[in-house]
Write an enzyme that holds these catalytic residues in place. Structure first.
Site, PDB file in Angstrom:
ATOM      1  N   LYS A 101     -24.525  49.660  85.942  1.00  0.00           N
ATOM      2  CA  LYS A 101     -25.145  50.662  85.073  1.00  0.00           C
ATOM      3  C   LYS A 101     -26.070  50.064  84.025  1.00  0.00           C
ATOM      4  CE  LYS A 101     -23.242  54.698  86.360  1.00  0.00           C
ATOM      5  NZ  LYS A 101     -24.026  55.888  86.745  1.00  0.00           N
ATOM      6  N   SER A 148     -19.904  47.893  92.725  1.00  0.00           N
ATOM      7  CA  SER A 148     -20.652  48.494  91.619  1.00  0.00           C
ATOM      8  C   SER A 148     -20.115  48.132  90.246  1.00  0.00           C
ATOM      9  CB  SER A 148     -20.669  50.019  91.775  1.00  0.00           C
ATOM     10  OG  SER A 148     -19.342  50.515  91.937  1.00  0.00           O
TER      11      SER A 148
END
Length: 321
Positions: A57, A305
């Site tokens: 992110k 991720s």
């Protein structure tokens, strides 16, 4: 046969190249390693869990904030996040010297909330419905700040798309990629680049059985609402897919692979045992999907991720799997 749905414009290679320049020095170029395990495919792991905030992110957050005028940032920034985008925004805001406010669901893990607070961010815990409404309204009552969307933003997707540039440099003959699906900003950012540069690659989203709106929506040919059950897979999963993110997915992805919680926990344990990798639940879904064979044979990349999972929960899950 899937029904017609409106066409959207994906991000361009020029936007992603610009993003790569703009996030240099904030986000890392993460390694790609082989998973040390037997599987129907040669599985590789893209280690976004090694980013400064433990999640991909930071790429999207850094890019959108680099492209936002300073006078707008000076008001402060606001995002809605279960934890990882919250950390990305708080990290970048602290570097820029601006305040950050995060709206999180009241089911968000304490580990991620504490991480945001350590970075100087203010966290507002809200019921799931109010949290989800923040994504739709792009604001929150009583907070006057510039909203940064966690996934439905072209600059965020362009930042995420830089992962694909790195994949093609490190493994130019890759056959498939499996990407955790939360809101779709990661999957669609990566897929837009791969479709432009290597159109034959197979691209799949990965979802958990407890919250898989994309799979249901693709099957129906239009966005669907599904039952949502909170679990240790907290970085992905919701009740629904945004209409324009669904349109991106229809154009860019080959499908969604839904995995069970037990398979995700087993994949988490496998990555820890064989590669000494801490993968959070969302990442474990991508690994589980890749090793299942449902993404096909050849060289298959699972996007790890993030690794932001409470260590006691991690120990519990990997000990029981």
């Amino acid at each position: 046969m899937l029904r017609h749905y409106y066409k959207v414009m994906p991000i361009t290679l020029a936007q992603v190249e610009d993003a790569r320049r703009d996030i240099a020095g904030t986000a890392l170029r993460t390694p790609l390693i082989a998973l040390n395990a037997d599987a129907p495919a040669a599985v590789h792991l893209k280690l976004e869990n090694l980013q400064p905030i433990g999640s991909f992110k930071i790429r999207g957050a850094a890019n959108v904030m680099a492209r936002t005028p300073r006078e707008r940032l000076a008001r402060g920034v606001l995002t809605a996040s279960a934890g990882n985008m919250a950390q990305g925004v708080a990290f970048c805001a602290r570097r820029l010297g601006v305040p950050a406010t995060v709206v999180s669901p009241d089911t968000a893990p304490d580990t991620k909330i504490r991480a945001v607070e350590r970075l100087g961010g203010r966290v507002i815990l809200a019921p799931f419905a109010d949290w989800w409404r923040t994504f739709e309204d792009r604001s929150y009552p009583g907070v006057d700040a510039t909203f940064i969307h966690a996934f439905d933003d072209l600059d965020v997707m362009a930042g995420n798309g830089t992962i694909a540039l790195e994949l093609l440099e490190d493994l130019p003959d890759l056959d498939a990629v499996v990407i955790p699906w939360g809101g779709g900003g990661l999957s669609c950012g990566i897929a837009a680049v791969l479709r432009a540069l290597k159109p034959g690659v197979r691209i799949y989203a990965a979802e958990a059985e407890t919250a898989a709106p994309l799979a249901a929506s693709l099957a129906a040919g239009e966005p669907r609402t599904v039952e949502y059950t909170p679990s240790f897979v907290d970085g992905i999963g919701s009740k629904m897919v945004f209409a324009n993110m669904f349109a991106h997915a229809r154009q860019l992805l080959d499908g969604s692979i839904v995995v069970s919680l037990s398979d995700a926990a087993a994949a988490m344990k496998l990555a820890a045992e064989r590669n000494r990798i801490i993968a959070e639940g969302a990442s474990a879904c991508a690994i589980a999907a890749a090793i299942s064979g449902r993404a096909g044979a050849g060289k298959v990349v699972a996007i790890v991720s993030g690794g932001n999972i409470d260590l006691s929960k991690f120990a519990q899950l990997t000990g029981a799997a």
